[in-house]
Design an enzyme around this catalytic site. Structure first.
Site, PDB file in Angstrom:
ATOM      1  N   GLY A  31       0.825  -1.196   0.000  1.00  0.00           N
ATOM      2  CA  GLY A  31       0.000   0.000   0.000  1.00  0.00           C
ATOM      3  C   GLY A  31       0.866   1.256   0.000  1.00  0.00           C
ATOM      4  CG  LEU A  32       1.990   3.219   3.032  1.00  0.00           C
ATOM      5  CD1 LEU A  32       3.312   3.117   3.781  1.00  0.00           C
ATOM      6  CD2 LEU A  32       1.093   4.241   3.679  1.00  0.00           C
ATOM      7  CB  CYS A  33       1.195   3.187  -3.960  1.00  0.00           C
ATOM      8  SG  CYS A  33       0.067   1.774  -3.914  1.00  0.00           S
ATOM      9  N   GLY A  34      -1.129   5.824  -2.816  1.00  0.00           N
ATOM     10  CA  GLY A  34      -2.262   6.607  -3.302  1.00  0.00           C
ATOM     11  C   GLY A  34      -3.398   5.718  -3.779  1.00  0.00           C
ATOM     12  CB  ALA A  39       1.204   5.535  -7.452  1.00  0.00           C
TER      13      ALA A  39
END
Length: 376
Positions: A140-143, A330
């Site tokens: 995660g942590l990719c918008g 991203a």
């Protein structure tokens, strides 16, 4: 912590209805119940505010926490920027092979125009069932990277249902596996986990699965859903038909539009005036022309049967590499925004802390002066 939720959007401006210069109130009011006598215009202008209940020690702790978060997001941004470069190099280095393979397939197809060729991977039949290969990220942590491709897959499944066509999924990536495993009503043929660096072995595993589904006529069409890398701030979820393959080796979407990239944008992490910046270069890979007088020793049908599976693998590998580059871009953009937000929040909390500290000092001075006046 008592002030953890209230200081996120603390405002350093004083309320117009409060004449005290030492009053601090929140600038966000998510809910407000208008009074019966209030007009819509007055309701829109009036906001219910609540004071920020924090002492100086809690504010100092909060500021230090924001500083630490800012350091983490800054480091994650730099790591993602370095990995984007390697991911782009992998895509560009594999492009000459793909383009040369396209030329070979095109020339073989020109020689077979007048012959009745039985190539199973290029055989078009009425579509009764479709296999969707959905490529997502592992972290995660990719918008909105993963949400965009999953939403694209959901919309495609709705379209197939509306047409009365059955479908099955092949999920690639941990995020997609988690999403579809929690929805048992979606038929999934296989779950595959991605790697930090896509390899030909990983692409071969996916190609073998879709090849067996298509040749055995369990599905009549295979579509590949992945995120195409455009730039550091833009990536587009695309769908293109994986099987049946075009005899010319072109990569086209479900509308027949070619999605092969003619040129690439290279991004390089450099320093400028003591700060890290990203520079952009346009790179176009030159492909040598295929000789029209070249003759094949083997039967063109045998060459075509050998090259089509090879090109199928190269398409899947390219999609995995494009998806990885989009994910890293991203993540870099998301961490950059998080760093900027942390800097703004730290500034806001520092203003609140300084005003609170100044108000406390002023209050103590007034108490000392008042006590001195009482003794006189």
């Amino acid at each position: 912590m008592a002030c953890s939720n209230l200081t996120m959007w603390a405002s350093s401006k004083t309320s117009l209805s409060d004449a005290s210069p030492l009053s601090f109130r929140s600038s966000v009011s998510p809910f407000q119940i208008p009074s019966p006598n209030s007009s819509p215009s007055s309701t829109s202008r009036t906001t219910s505010v609540s004071p920020v209940q924090c002492n100086l020690r809690e504010l100092r702790t909060r500021i230090e926490s924001v500083k630490n978060t800012q350091k983490i997001t800054e480091a994650m941004k730099l790591v993602a920027a370095a990995k984007v470069r390697r991911a782009q190099e992998a895509v560009v280095n594999g492009r000459p092979f793909s383009e040369t393979l396209v030329e070979v397939l095109y020339n073989i197809n020109e020689q077979l125009q007048t012959e009745d060729v039985d190539a199973p991977l290029t055989k078009v039949r009425p579509v009764k069932k479709v296999a969707l290969v959905v490529v997502t990220g592992d972290r995660g942590l990719c918008g909105g990277f993963n949400n965009q491709i999953l939403k694209k897959a959901e919309n495609r499944m709705k379209d197939l249902k509306a047409l009365g066509i059955e479908f099955t999924l092949i999920s690639v990536g941990k995020k997609g596996n988690t999403y579809f495993s929690r929805r048992p009503y979606i038929p999934v043929d296989r779950f595959l986990e991605g790697t930090n660096l896509p390899t030909a072995k990983e692409a071969q595993a996916i190609a073998d699965d879709v090849f067996s589904l298509f040749v055995s006529e369990e599905v009549d069409k295979v579509e590949l859903l992945y995120t195409k890398f455009v730039s550091l701030v833009k990536s587009d979820p695309v769908i293109h038909t994986l099987l049946p393959l075009s005899p010319k080796g072109e990569i086209c979407d479900i509308n027949g539009v070619c999605v092969d990239a003619a040129e690439d944008e290279f991004f390089r992490l450099t320093t400028k005036e003591g700060k890290l910046t990203v520079e952009r270069d346009i790179v176009r890979t030159a492909t040598p022309d295929f000789s029209p007088i070249l003759q094949f020793e083997q039967d063109p049908v045998q060459i075509l049967d050998a090259l089509l599976p090879l090109y199928l693998n190269s398409q899947i590998l390219k999609a995995l590499q494009e998806s990885l580059a989009s994910e890293l871009a991203a993540r870099m953009s998301a961490m950059s925004n998080a760093t900027d937000n942390a800097s703004e929040l730290k500034k806001t909390l520092s203003n609140v802390y300084n005003r609170r500290r100044q108000a406390k000092i002023t209050g103590e001075i007034l108490e000392i002066v008042a006590g001195a006046d009482a003794l006189v």
